[in-house]
Design an enzyme around this catalytic site. Structure first.
Site, PDB file in Angstrom:
ATOM      1  CG  LEU A  54     -13.251  23.040  18.079  1.00  0.00           C
ATOM      2  CD1 LEU A  54     -11.250  22.831  18.753  1.00  0.00           C
ATOM      3  CD2 LEU A  54     -13.754  23.485  19.243  1.00  0.00           C
ATOM      4  CB  THR A  55     -12.310  26.141  13.436  1.00  0.00           C
ATOM      5  OG1 THR A  55     -11.792  25.575  12.959  1.00  0.00           O
ATOM      6  CG2 THR A  55     -12.588  27.155  14.170  1.00  0.00           C
ATOM      7  CD  GLU A 108      -4.624  24.910   3.970  1.00  0.00           C
ATOM      8  OE1 GLU A 108      -3.637  24.073   3.773  1.00  0.00           O
ATOM      9  OE2 GLU A 108      -5.011  25.236   3.020  1.00  0.00           O
ATOM     10  CB  ALA A 109      -7.563  22.065   8.549  1.00  0.00           C
ATOM     11  CE  LYS A 138      -4.772  22.234  11.591  1.00  0.00           C
ATOM     12  NZ  LYS A 138      -4.007  22.821  11.645  1.00  0.00           N
ATOM     13  CG  ASP A 190      -0.972  31.557   8.030  1.00  0.00           C
ATOM     14  OD1 ASP A 190      -1.504  32.173   7.701  1.00  0.00           O
ATOM     15  OD2 ASP A 190      -2.462  30.005   8.488  1.00  0.00           O
TER      16      ASP A 190
HETATM   17  N1  LIG Z   1      -4.307  21.766  19.894  1.00  0.00           N
HETATM   18  C1  LIG Z   1      -5.406  22.628  20.005  1.00  0.00           C
HETATM   19  N2  LIG Z   1      -5.945  23.173  21.006  1.00  0.00           N
HETATM   20  C2  LIG Z   1      -7.243  23.730  20.659  1.00  0.00           C
HETATM   21  N3  LIG Z   1      -7.696  24.148  19.809  1.00  0.00           N
HETATM   22  C3  LIG Z   1      -7.444  23.951  18.357  1.00  0.00           C
HETATM   23  C4  LIG Z   1      -5.725  23.534  18.456  1.00  0.00           C
HETATM   24  N4  LIG Z   1      -5.673  23.524  17.569  1.00  0.00           N
HETATM   25  C5  LIG Z   1      -6.627  24.133  17.092  1.00  0.00           C
HETATM   26  N5  LIG Z   1      -7.775  24.679  17.874  1.00  0.00           N
HETATM   27  C6  LIG Z   1      -8.690  26.008  17.748  1.00  0.00           C
HETATM   28  O1  LIG Z   1      -8.968  25.860  16.435  1.00  0.00           O
HETATM   29  C7  LIG Z   1      -8.780  27.276  15.173  1.00  0.00           C
HETATM   30  C8  LIG Z   1      -8.341  26.347  13.956  1.00  0.00           C
HETATM   31  O2  LIG Z   1      -7.083  25.664  13.750  1.00  0.00           O
HETATM   32  P1  LIG Z   1      -5.731  25.946  12.957  1.00  0.00           P
HETATM   33  O3  LIG Z   1      -4.851  24.667  13.149  1.00  0.00           O
HETATM   34  O4  LIG Z   1      -5.569  26.686  13.186  1.00  0.00           O
HETATM   35  O5  LIG Z   1      -6.862  25.006  11.556  1.00  0.00           O
HETATM   36  P2  LIG Z   1      -7.277  26.113  10.757  1.00  0.00           P
HETATM   37  O6  LIG Z   1      -5.631  25.776   9.248  1.00  0.00           O
HETATM   38  O7  LIG Z   1      -8.305  25.587   9.943  1.00  0.00           O
HETATM   39  O8  LIG Z   1      -6.568  27.541  10.693  1.00  0.00           O
HETATM   40  C9  LIG Z   1      -7.894  27.442  16.186  1.00  0.00           C
HETATM   41  O9  LIG Z   1      -7.840  28.885  15.738  1.00  0.00           O
HETATM   42  C10 LIG Z   1      -8.061  27.040  17.158  1.00  0.00           C
HETATM   43  O10 LIG Z   1      -9.354  28.055  17.841  1.00  0.00           O
HETATM   44 MG   LIG Z   2      -4.908  28.624  11.674  1.00  0.00          MG
END
Ligand SMILES: Nc1ncnc2c1ncn2[C@@H]1O[C@H](COP(=O)(O)OP(=O)(O)O)[C@@H](O)[C@H]1O
Ligand SMILES: [Mg+2]
Lengths: 356, 249
Positions: B29-30, B34-35, B52, B155
């Site tokens: 997804l992304t 960090e992750a 994650k 954050d």
């Molecule tokens: N539980 C979840 N359900 C759906 N999408 C999620 C979820 N957790 C994260 N995402 C998607 O993944 C992206 C990055 O996750 P995030 O936990 O914010 O990690 P990072 O540390 O990379 O910012 C979020 O902006 C969101 O779009």
């Molecule tokens: Mg994030």
């Protein structure tokens, strides 16, 4: 067009002369001179002594720069000086020199934001068109991204600037201030082998350094040569912890924090280029860590050498001339200086709305 | 701590997934700061999960890297569980591999507030404006609820707030808070104020035109729990210090 730039917001007096031959050609550096005020080991530089240093050297440096550049007074379009941020007395002493020259030679004056000077000079030297900027010096720690004609601050130090943290730790260890405390820490850190645990304080895109400095100072007392060998702090392998180990640990910790907040900003705006400016930006370990991070993100890091990342006059001349070329003028009555002057207060008329 | 290095992760590489996860349905997804976040499914391939993974950071000293990854995953899981228990909307924790760098989270439908704002800001009519204000109001209340139970996010950006189950045409969803990797369980007003300051700057930096909208976030925040007003006053101090920090060049 040609500009003369004067910088003196901290302990360096810088005089630079730059030429912008035409909008399509890169700027030419005609002179870039610097004289640094160094305080004795264990002491920081005081505003009064620093201002005196600048007053003593400014005429000599300007004369020398003019000679070196081979330009005549009539070739110069404007006199640029650092308006702020910085230490009051040193800023004022250099502003007075700038005003005097402007009156004497009948030139326009341009007051420049010191941080903008660093950023624009960094962009000009490295050709990084629209990078995330990490600005790290003795007085400032900022993560900056350009948007809508402003350099916007994404993250910053919540208390001490990172350079100040390093400088003060150098004082704790009685490391010399010459050529620069941070440079001496960097050299010592190269010999460090043990990573001693220090607090790690990142909050979102911001970082805090005062707790780390306090913890490092406590550790420094535990390795003092006044203590018996048996009582000194030891690493996990049983070896006595050295000054070099502490410098190494401090650098590894605070630089990891800087790289982390920079990476956050990059992820946030979707950028893969990073430009490091400011005195701490000379540190090769910081550059190396940043490059590893940028590579991971498919991007790259841009940095300059000590001529440009340490405070200098050329960056003030360059940023001032960029403003001057867009028609900005500063009447003599408004040619003040200010200790507080945020990067995002400056309207960046010389750049496009979104990028380059 | 396992001495084996986690293998390189790419969208096409099968991952060494912990037992409850299937190898096949993995969608990147992304790649955040960090992750890496993947969409996948749990066991029955009907339950969607966000996975994650915090890969090691090559720039960090390995000791520091392991310490931080482990600390942050454990803290993230603990805070999520606490929020769930106290009724603050966050994803479920479904799996955790603290030493391997994994965290499995219940899937949240919807879009990040950042995406919603990108879509709406600038081309809003009066009708859209009302909805946008509604969204800001819900953001303020969600953050207030989290602060009320003594959790600070650490954050708080618009990418870490999800509007669920909003499709991009509607703005009426619940706000689900995500990404608690830097969260702390703290009851200090200072930390709460810094959370708001971080959010405010995220608004200012990425949505310059949305800056006035933030006032609405603060307004509903102020009404959301008993101590909120004190935190808002504290925010003024944090802002002032932010300005003072430009003292030296
Ligand atoms: N539980 C979840 N359900 C759906 N999408 C999620 C979820 N957790 C994260 N995402 C998607 O993944 C992206 C990055 O996750 P995030 O936990 O914010 O990690 P990072 O540390 O990379 O910012 C979020 O902006 C969101 O779009
Ligand atoms: Mg994030």
């Amino acid at each position: 067009m040609i500009a003369l730039g004067l910088e003196g917001s901290a302990n360096k007096l810088g005089v630079g002369i730059i030429s912008h031959p035409s909008p399509s050609k890169p700027p030419l550096i005609l002179a870039n001179l610097r004289h640094t005020y160094n305080s004795p080991p264990g002491e920081g530089f005081l505003p009064k002594d620093t201002a005196k240093h600048h007053r003593t050297w400014v005429v000599r440096l300007v004369k020398q720069a003019m000679r070196q550049a081979g330009v005549k007074v009539e070739n110069i379009s404007c006199i640029c000086y650092t308006k702020g941020p910085g230490m009051g007395a040193p800023l004022q002493s250099v502003a007075i020199a700038a005003r005097t020259l402007a009156l004497l030679w009948n030139k326009e004056l341009i007051g420049v934001n010191h941080c903008i000077g660093h950023i624009e000079m960094g962009r000009a030297i490295t050709h990084a068109p629209n990078p995330i900027v990490l600005y790290v010096s003795g007085g400032n720690t900022q993560v900056i991204a350009y948007s809508h004609r402003r350099y916007r601050i994404f993250g910053e130090a919540l208390d001490l600037a990172v350079g100040n943290c390093l400088d003060r730790f150098a004082r704790t260890l009685m490391i010399p201030n010459n050529p620069a405390p941070g440079y001496n820490i960097e050299q010592l850190a190269k010999k460090g082998r043990h990573l001693i645990e220090l607090p790690y304080a990142v909050k979102g895109m911001d970082a805090s350094f005062s707790g780390i400095l306090a913890a490092a100072d406590v550790l420094a007392a535990q390795i003092s040569e006044d203590l018996d060998e048996g009582k000194r702090l030891r690493a996990e392998d049983g070896e006595v912890v050295t000054k070099a180990d502490l410098c190494f640990s401090l650098q590894e910790t605070v630089f990891a924090m800087l790289v982390e907040i920079t990476e956050r900003a990059m992820a946030h705006v979707g950028s893969s280029e990073v430009l490091i400016v400011g005195g701490v930006g000379c540190n090769e370990r910081l550059q190396e860590m940043m490059a590893l991070m940028a590579k991971d993100r498919g991007g790259s890091v841009f940095a300059t050498d000590e001529r440009f990342c340490i405070d200098n006059g050329i960056m003030i001349a360059h940023a001032g001339l960029l403003a001057y070329e867009t028609g900005i003028r500063m009447p003599l009555e408004e040619s003040t200086c200010t200790q507080r002057y945020r990067t995002d207060e400056v309207f960046v008329a010389w750049r496009d709305q979104d990028t380059a | 701590m396992s001495p084996t290095k986690p293998p390189l992760v790419g969208a096409s590489t099968p991952l060494p997934l912990p037992p409850p996860f299937s190898h096949s349905a993995l969608r990147l997804l992304t790649q955040g700061a960090e992750a890496l976040v993947f969409h996948t499914t749990l066991l029955d391939s009907r339950t969607p999960v966000a996975l994650k993974y915090r890969p090691p950071k090559p720039y960090r000293h390995p000791l520091l890297d392991r310490r931080l990854t482990r600390q942050r995953l454990l803290a993230e899981a603990r805070v999520l569980v606490k929020c769930r228990k106290e009724g603050v909307l966050v994803p479920d924790v479904v799996a955790l591999g603290a030493d391997e760098g994994w965290l499995g989270l219940g899937w949240v439908e919807g879009a990040t507030v950042r995406r919603v704002l990108d879509k709406w800001v600038g081309k809003r009519g009066e009708e859209g404006e009302g909805e946008l204000m509604g969204l800001m109001g819900r953001v303020g209340r969600a953050v207030g609820r989290m602060h009320e139970i003594g959790v600070c996010h650490g954050d708080l950006t618009t990418s870490n707030l999800m509007d669920s189950p909003a499709d991009l045409r509607s703005l009426a969803g619940d706000i689900v808070l995500i990404d608690f990797g830097l969260a702390t369980q703290s009851i200090q007003d200072e930390d709460r104020a810094v959370d708001l300051y971080v959010l405010e700057r995220a608004f200012a930096a990425t949505h310059p035109v949305a800056e006035p909208l933030f006032q609405e976030v603060l307004r509903t925040y102020g009404e959301s729990y008993k101590g909120a007003k004190v935190v808002l006053r504290r925010l003024e101090d944090v802002r002032m210090r932010g300005r003072k920090r430009s003292m030296l060049g």
